[in-house]
Scaffold this active site. Structure first.
Site, PDB file in Angstrom:
ATOM      1  N   GLU A 177       0.923  -1.106  -0.015  1.00  0.00           N
ATOM      2  CA  GLU A 177      -0.212   0.018   0.040  1.00  0.00           C
ATOM      3  C   GLU A 177       1.004   1.383   0.011  1.00  0.00           C
ATOM      4  OE1 GLU A 177      -3.216  -0.435   2.776  1.00  0.00           O
ATOM      5  OE2 GLU A 177      -4.048  -1.945   1.552  1.00  0.00           O
ATOM      6  N   GLU A 308      -4.739  -8.727  -0.677  1.00  0.00           N
ATOM      7  CA  GLU A 308      -5.478  -8.635   0.534  1.00  0.00           C
ATOM      8  C   GLU A 308      -6.987  -8.594  -0.027  1.00  0.00           C
ATOM      9  OE1 GLU A 308      -4.481  -5.469   3.268  1.00  0.00           O
ATOM     10  OE2 GLU A 308      -2.227  -5.897   3.041  1.00  0.00           O
TER      11      GLU A 308
HETATM   12  O1  AHR Z   1      -5.122  -6.307   6.472  1.00  0.00           O
HETATM   13  C1  AHR Z   1      -5.180  -5.032   7.172  1.00  0.00           C
HETATM   14  C2  AHR Z   1      -4.650  -3.881   6.819  1.00  0.00           C
HETATM   15  O2  AHR Z   1      -5.318  -3.595   5.874  1.00  0.00           O
HETATM   16  C3  AHR Z   1      -3.077  -4.105   6.168  1.00  0.00           C
HETATM   17  O3  AHR Z   1      -2.159  -4.244   7.016  1.00  0.00           O
HETATM   18  C4  AHR Z   1      -3.114  -3.176   4.994  1.00  0.00           C
HETATM   19  O4  AHR Z   1      -2.189  -3.394   4.106  1.00  0.00           O
HETATM   20  C5  AHR Z   1      -4.604  -2.791   4.855  1.00  0.00           C
HETATM   21  O5  AHR Z   1      -4.819  -1.532   4.601  1.00  0.00           O
END
Ligand code: AHR
Length: 512
Positions: A177, A308
Site C-alpha cells: 500500500e 488482500e
Molecule cells: O489487513 C489489514 C490492513 O489492511 C493491512 O495491514 C493493510 O495493508 C490494509 O490497509
C-alpha cells in the site's frame, strides 16, 4: 417451493486456464492476535505447540492445503526491520507497532519462526519487504539471509542463528500500500522505487523469486497503468517480466463507510445484499485492472496478485479497535465463495490471492479465545475447504442462462446465483452460491461434452443469515451432504437452499 430453474451451461471438454492453487493464499500480519496468540504462543505455553507454534492451528490449516502465507504485513511490513527479529529471543530489540494498537512488539516471532511455521504448514513463504522505511541494502540482505547456500556474510549469519540450510522463498513483496501506510508515495515515485528495490532481491542458490510490487486499491486503475508502463516493452510472449513479475490489488468488502463499516453479526437483509453485491464487484475490478494490463502486456507475463481481500467489519464490542477482531458468519462465507468464482473466471491474469487474515483478524479462518485458548473454525474456513478441488484445476466457463434472478442493490443488478467450475483429470467441480436470502432455487446443470459417471454434493448453509460458530456451538455453520441432486436430461438438477454455498463433484465418463 423452489423458485423456477436457472440453467448453467458448462462445456466439460473445453478446459480453460489453470486456476493456480496460489489463489487460495493466506496472510498473517503482526496485528492484534493474528501472530501472538493466534499462530504463536511460545514454547512455555500450556497450549500444545511445536517450538512455540500452536499445533491445533497448524493442523486445521494443513487440512486446507494452504499454498502460501504472506508475512509480516500489511502496513506493519513497512515498519519492520528484519534484523530485529533474529538471534536469541530475549535479546531482540523492541519496537512500537504504530499501525495496530500502538502496542510494543517484542520481535519474538521473526524470520526463523515464520519459516518454521511455513515448514509446519507445508506452505510457500511470501515475504513482504519494507520499502516505506527500509533501505535497498536491508531488503537485499534479507533475501540473501533467507536463501543463500554458501558462506556469504548473510548465509553465515543465518548459520550463527541455528539454520544451516537456506530456505526457499518463492514470493517476495516490494512494499505494501505504497499509496498509503507504505510511504504515502505518488505512483510515479513508487514505480521507480519498485524497479530499484526489485533489482536487489536476487535469485540466490537456485531460489527463483517472484517479486510483487505494491499495487492499487480498489478502482485506482491509474496506479496499475503507471506500474505497467514502468516495465517498458512487454510485447514478446516469452519469459517472466522484470524487474518485478507481479503487481498487487487490495479490495475489502464492507457495508458502510470507513468509519462505520457495518456489524459482523447484527445486520439487516438489505445489508446482506449490499455485502454480496460489493463482493461481486471484485469481478469488475479484475476485468478493468486486467484490461489496463492487457494494453501493455497482451501475453499476460505480469501477474495480478490480490494479496488482500475479504470482509472488514467494525471490531467486536469490547475488543481493542486496533486489533481488527471480528466474528464471521454465513454472510462472510458467501463473500468468500463469490470472490473465488471471480478469481476462477480471471485465472488467466490473476495468479495469486491472499485473504486478510488467517487467524483472529478480519475475515479469519480460525478464531481463538484469548482466555481459554479454545479454537473455532469459521464459515469462511469451510468455504476454503470445499474449494480445495479447484486448486490447480483447469477453469471451465460456466454460463448462467435465463431465467437469471437478480436484485437491484445500490443501483446495480446483483445476480442471485454465482457459479464457477473446473476440471482436473477425470473429475470436475462446480461451485454454486445461492445469494438469495430467503428463496431456495433449483438449478439445472447443462453438462456438455462428457458423460457423467457419478456425482456427489456438499452444502454450507444455516438457519440464519448471521449464523456463526462459537466454542459453545462450533458446528452451527458446517458443510453437510447435499441430497437434492438428481439426474436430468441435460445433466443434473440441484436444489440449492436459500443463502447457501454448494459444491458438486462430478466423475467424468466418456466424451459424449
Ligand atoms: O489487513 C489489514 C490492513 O489492511 C493491512 O495491514 C493493510 O495493508 C490494509 O490497509
Amino acid at each position: 417451493m423452489p423458485t423456477e430453474s436457472a440453467r448453467v451451461v458448462i462445456d466439460l471438454d473445453l478446459p480453460g486456464p489453470t486456476i493456480s492453487r496460489h489463489l487460495y493464499g493466506h496472510f498473517a500480519e503482526h496485528l492484534g492476535r493474528c501472530i501472538y496468540g493466534g499462530f504463536w504462543v511460545g514454547e512455555d505455553s500450556p497450549i500444545p505447540n511445536v517450538g512455540g507454534i500452536r499445533s491445533d492451528v497448524v493442523e486445521a490449516l494443513r487440512a486446507l492445503r494452504i499454498p502460501n502465507l504472506r508475512w509480516p504485513g500489511g502496513c506493519f511490513a513497512d515498519d519492520y526491520h528484519w534484523r530485529d527479529g533474529i538471534g536469541p529471543r530475549d535479546q531482540r530489540p523492541r519496537m512500537v507497532n504504530s499501525h495496530w494498537g500502538d502496542v510494543v512488539e517484542d520481535n519474538s516471532f521473526g524470520t526463523h519462526e515464520f519459516m518454521a511455521l511455513c515448514e509446519l504448514l507445508g506452505t510457500d513463504a511470501y515475504v513482504s519487504g519494507n520499502v516505506g522505511s527500509g533501505s535497498v541494502q536491508e531488503m537485499s540482505e534479507w533475501i540473501e539471509y533467507l536463501t543463500r547456500a554458501d558462506d556469504s556474510p548473510m548465509a553465515a549469519l543465518r548459520r550463527e542463528n541455528g539454520r544451516d540450510e537456506p530456505w526457499k522463498v518463492p514470493f517476495f513483496g516490494i512494499g505494501n500500500e505504497a499509496w498509503g501506510c507504505g510511504g504515502n508515495l505518488r505512483v510515479e515515485q513508487f514505480a521507480s522505487l519498485a524497479r530499484q528495490y526489485s533489482t536487489y532481491v536476487r535469485n540466490h542458490a537456485g531460489n527463483e523469486v517472484y517479486r510483487i510490487a505494491a499495487g492499487a486499491s480498489d478502482h485506482d486503475y491509474n496506479w496499475t497503468e503507471v506500474l505497467m508502463k514502468s516495465f517498458g516493452p512487454l510485447d514478446g510472449a516469452d519469459g517472466p517480466a522484470g524487474p518485478f513479475q507481479g503487481i498487487s490489488l487490495h479490495y475489502y468488502t464492507m457495508t458502510g463507510p470507513w468509519d462505520d463499516k457495518g456489524d459482523a453479526t447484527s445486520f439487516t437483509e438489505d445489508e446482506w445484499y449490499v455485502a454480496l453485491s460489493r463482493a461481486a464487484h471484485m469481478d469488475e475490478l479484475l476485468t478493468r485492472h486486467g484490461q489496463v494490463m492487457d494494453r501493455y502486456d497482451p501475453h499476460k507475463r505480469v501477474g495480478l496478485v490480490v494479496d488482500e481481500w475479504g470482509t472488514w467489519w467494525n471490531v467486536e464490542p469490547g475488543t481493542n479497535p486496533g486489533f481488527l477482531y471480528q466474528q464471521n458468519t454465513l454472510r462472510d462465507a458467501l463473500v468468500a465463495s463469490v470472490h473465488f468464482d471471480a478469481f476462477h473466471r480471471h485465472a488467466d491474469r490473476v495468479v495469486m490471492a491472499n485473504i486478510a487474515q488467517t487467524v483472529n483478524v478480519l475475515q479469519a479462518m480460525i478464531l481463538t479465545d484469548p482466555d481459554t485458548g479454545a479454537l473455532v473454525l469459521t464459515p469462511t474456513y469451510h468455504v476454503f475447504a470445499m474449494n480445495t478441488p479447484h486448486h490447480d484445476a483447469r477453469s471451465l466457463a460456466a454460463h448462467v442462462i435465463a431465467p437469471e434472478a437478480s436484485r437491484k442493490v445500490e443501483g446495480k443488478a446483483l445476480p442471485l446465483l454465482s457459479v464457477s467450475a473446473s476440471s482436473k483429470g477425470a473429475t470436475a467441480h462446480v461451485s454454486l452460491s445461492n445469494l438469495d436470502a430467503a428463496q431456495e432455487r433449483t438449478v439445472v446443470l447443462d453438462l456438455r461434452g462428457r458423460d457423467i459417471a457419478g456425482f456427489s454434493a456438499q452444502v454450507l448453509t444455516a438457519a440464519e443469515l448471521n449464523s456463526h460458530n462459537t466454542p459453545e456451538h462450533p458446528e452451527a455453520v458446517a458443510p453437510r451432504k447435499l441430497d437434492g441432486v438428481r439426474r436430468h436430461p441435460r445433466g443434473l438438477e440441484v436444489d440449492l437452499p436459500a443463502h447457501s454455498y454448494a459444491t458438486v463433484a462430478l466423475e467424468l465418463g466418456a466424451d459424449d
